[in-house]
Design an enzyme around this catalytic site. Structure first.
Site, PDB file in Angstrom:
ATOM      1  N   LYS A  46       0.938  -1.109   0.054  1.00  0.00           N
ATOM      2  CA  LYS A  46       0.076   0.033  -0.022  1.00  0.00           C
ATOM      3  C   LYS A  46       0.809   1.237  -0.135  1.00  0.00           C
ATOM      4  CE  LYS A  46      -2.758  -2.570   3.203  1.00  0.00           C
ATOM      5  NZ  LYS A  46      -2.934  -2.746   4.716  1.00  0.00           N
ATOM      6  N   GLY A  47       2.125   0.940   0.198  1.00  0.00           N
ATOM      7  CA  GLY A  47       2.932   2.034   0.659  1.00  0.00           C
ATOM      8  C   GLY A  47       3.355   3.169  -0.510  1.00  0.00           C
ATOM      9  N   ASP A 103       7.513   2.426  -2.686  1.00  0.00           N
ATOM     10  CA  ASP A 103       7.576   3.520  -1.821  1.00  0.00           C
ATOM     11  C   ASP A 103       9.198   3.722  -1.281  1.00  0.00           C
ATOM     12  OD1 ASP A 103       7.711   0.874  -0.584  1.00  0.00           O
ATOM     13  OD2 ASP A 103       6.152   1.334   1.002  1.00  0.00           O
ATOM     14  N   ASP A 106      14.578  -1.087   0.706  1.00  0.00           N
ATOM     15  CA  ASP A 106      15.451  -1.134   1.868  1.00  0.00           C
ATOM     16  C   ASP A 106      16.476  -2.395   1.725  1.00  0.00           C
ATOM     17  OD1 ASP A 106      16.356  -1.334   4.392  1.00  0.00           O
ATOM     18  OD2 ASP A 106      14.350  -2.020   5.394  1.00  0.00           O
ATOM     19  N   LYS A 134      17.091   3.254   0.777  1.00  0.00           N
ATOM     20  CA  LYS A 134      17.850   3.059   1.725  1.00  0.00           C
ATOM     21  C   LYS A 134      19.088   2.611   1.419  1.00  0.00           C
ATOM     22  CE  LYS A 134      15.060   2.488   5.839  1.00  0.00           C
ATOM     23  NZ  LYS A 134      14.623   1.471   6.736  1.00  0.00           N
ATOM     24  N   PHE A 155      14.248   3.888  10.507  1.00  0.00           N
ATOM     25  CA  PHE A 155      12.899   3.552  10.099  1.00  0.00           C
ATOM     26  C   PHE A 155      12.119   4.791  10.034  1.00  0.00           C
ATOM     27  CE2 PHE A 155       8.718   2.101  11.438  1.00  0.00           C
ATOM     28  CZ  PHE A 155       8.425   1.131  10.571  1.00  0.00           C
ATOM     29  N   VAL A 156      11.359   4.754   8.742  1.00  0.00           N
ATOM     30  CA  VAL A 156      10.646   6.022   8.331  1.00  0.00           C
ATOM     31  C   VAL A 156       9.310   5.643   8.167  1.00  0.00           C
ATOM     32  CG1 VAL A 156      12.704   7.156   7.405  1.00  0.00           C
ATOM     33  CG2 VAL A 156      11.128   5.735   5.935  1.00  0.00           C
ATOM     34  N   ASP A 162       3.899   2.890   6.632  1.00  0.00           N
ATOM     35  CA  ASP A 162       3.217   2.830   7.836  1.00  0.00           C
ATOM     36  C   ASP A 162       4.108   2.646   9.012  1.00  0.00           C
ATOM     37  OD1 ASP A 162       4.134   0.280   6.949  1.00  0.00           O
ATOM     38  OD2 ASP A 162       2.654  -0.495   8.458  1.00  0.00           O
ATOM     39  N   ARG A 168       0.431   6.419   7.342  1.00  0.00           N
ATOM     40  CA  ARG A 168       0.382   6.273   6.076  1.00  0.00           C
ATOM     41  C   ARG A 168      -0.266   7.488   5.356  1.00  0.00           C
ATOM     42  NH1 ARG A 168       1.658   1.204   4.116  1.00  0.00           N
ATOM     43  NH2 ARG A 168       0.732  -0.810   5.234  1.00  0.00           N
TER      44      ARG A 168
HETATM   45  P1  5GP Z   1      12.586  -4.333   0.898  1.00  0.00           P
HETATM   46  O1  5GP Z   1      13.335  -4.646   2.241  1.00  0.00           O
HETATM   47  O2  5GP Z   1      12.046  -5.750   0.288  1.00  0.00           O
HETATM   48  O3  5GP Z   1      13.386  -3.473   0.168  1.00  0.00           O
HETATM   49  O4  5GP Z   1      11.434  -3.387   1.417  1.00  0.00           O
HETATM   50  C1  5GP Z   1      10.132  -3.897   1.638  1.00  0.00           C
HETATM   51  C2  5GP Z   1       9.275  -3.159   2.173  1.00  0.00           C
HETATM   52  O5  5GP Z   1       9.465  -2.919   3.567  1.00  0.00           O
HETATM   53  C3  5GP Z   1       9.007  -1.734   1.579  1.00  0.00           C
HETATM   54  O6  5GP Z   1       8.339  -1.629   0.496  1.00  0.00           O
HETATM   55  C4  5GP Z   1       8.168  -0.849   2.653  1.00  0.00           C
HETATM   56  O7  5GP Z   1       7.061  -1.061   2.598  1.00  0.00           O
HETATM   57  C5  5GP Z   1       8.986  -1.920   3.996  1.00  0.00           C
HETATM   58  N1  5GP Z   1      10.008  -0.729   4.530  1.00  0.00           N
HETATM   59  C6  5GP Z   1      11.296  -0.954   4.535  1.00  0.00           C
HETATM   60  N2  5GP Z   1      11.920   0.028   4.945  1.00  0.00           N
HETATM   61  C7  5GP Z   1      10.908   0.736   5.620  1.00  0.00           C
HETATM   62  C8  5GP Z   1      10.992   1.785   6.622  1.00  0.00           C
HETATM   63  O8  5GP Z   1      11.742   2.274   6.957  1.00  0.00           O
HETATM   64  N3  5GP Z   1       9.502   2.189   7.174  1.00  0.00           N
HETATM   65  C9  5GP Z   1       8.481   1.740   6.572  1.00  0.00           C
HETATM   66  N4  5GP Z   1       7.278   2.017   7.149  1.00  0.00           N
HETATM   67  N5  5GP Z   1       8.450   0.449   5.810  1.00  0.00           N
HETATM   68  C10 5GP Z   1       9.681   0.191   5.351  1.00  0.00           C
END
Ligand code: 5GP
Length: 182
Positions: A46-47, A103, A106, A134, A155-156, A162, A168
């Site tokens: 949803k982000g 969004d 990470d 990130k 962590f944002v 969210d 959100r």
């Molecule tokens: P990935 O680790 O697979 O790159 O990211 C997966 C998902 O984790 C992102 O699309 C996001 O929804 C969530 N995520 C990663 N880092 C953060 C963060 O700092 N804050 C929030 N709210 N969600 C995050």
């Protein structure tokens, strides 16, 4: 309450105007890079919803929109390694130019999962427009062509992102106060 006095956050990283500015900058590049093409913009729920709205409003070329929901993160503060498809696209992406609208990148595992999925379905090209990157969080070698902002490994929340499914809707991105989840 002013954003800066908000005890839920230690820092406001980007406000609405700055995020809109980044969306305009990237929309102009997409208009240029995809001139004469009609890319399928795949919004990752949803982000990415708020970011996608800004981006789409500023793209003047024809685009299609579709939505996908993957579960990679379960409301805590770190991403999980296991990724599952929750809601699939309705568009056939075979021979299409696809732009993933994310969004945040990470660990990069979600992006890799999506790229592999779209390529396995025959997409002609797959690129990514992410609001945040990130870099220090990446566990694998992935890269997004279009990045709104590079951020530190914190962590944002806000602007689609969210904290335990809330916040959100906030019109800014802030670093969540660790006292909240410690
Ligand atoms: P990935 O680790 O697979 O790159 O990211 C997966 C998902 O984790 C992102 O699309 C996001 O929804 C969530 N995520 C990663 N880092 C953060 C963060 O700092 N804050 C929030 N709210 N969600 C995050």
């Amino acid at each position: 309450m002013s954003e800066l006095a908000d005890p839920r956050f230690t820092k406001i990283l980007h406000n609405h105007q700055e995020i809109e500015g980044a969306a305009k900058r990237i929309a102009a590049r997409i208009d240029q890079d995809y001139a004469g093409k009609t890319p399928v913009m795949v919004v990752v729920l949803k982000g990415a919803v708020m970011w996608a709205g800004d981006l789409f409003r500023n793209i003047t070329n024809d685009i299609e929109m579709d939505f996908i929901d993957i579960a990679s993160y379960h409301g805590g503060i770190s991403s999980s390694n296991k990724i599952t498809l929750r809601t699939d696209l309705t568009t056939d992406v075979k021979d299409r130019d696809v732009i993933i609208v994310e969004d945040i990148v990470d660990t990069g595992l979600s992006l890799r999962f999506l790229e592999d999925l779209l390529k396995s379905r025959g997409a002609r090209s797959v690129q990514t427009a992410t609001m945040l990157n990130k870099k220090a969080g990446h566990k694998i070698d992935v890269s997004a062509k279009y990045v709104g902002f590079e951020i530190d490994n914190e962590f944002v929340a806000g602007y689609g992102l969210d904290y335990q499914e809330i916040w959100r809707n906030l019109p800014f991105i802030g670093v969540v106060n660790p006292e909240i989840y410690s």
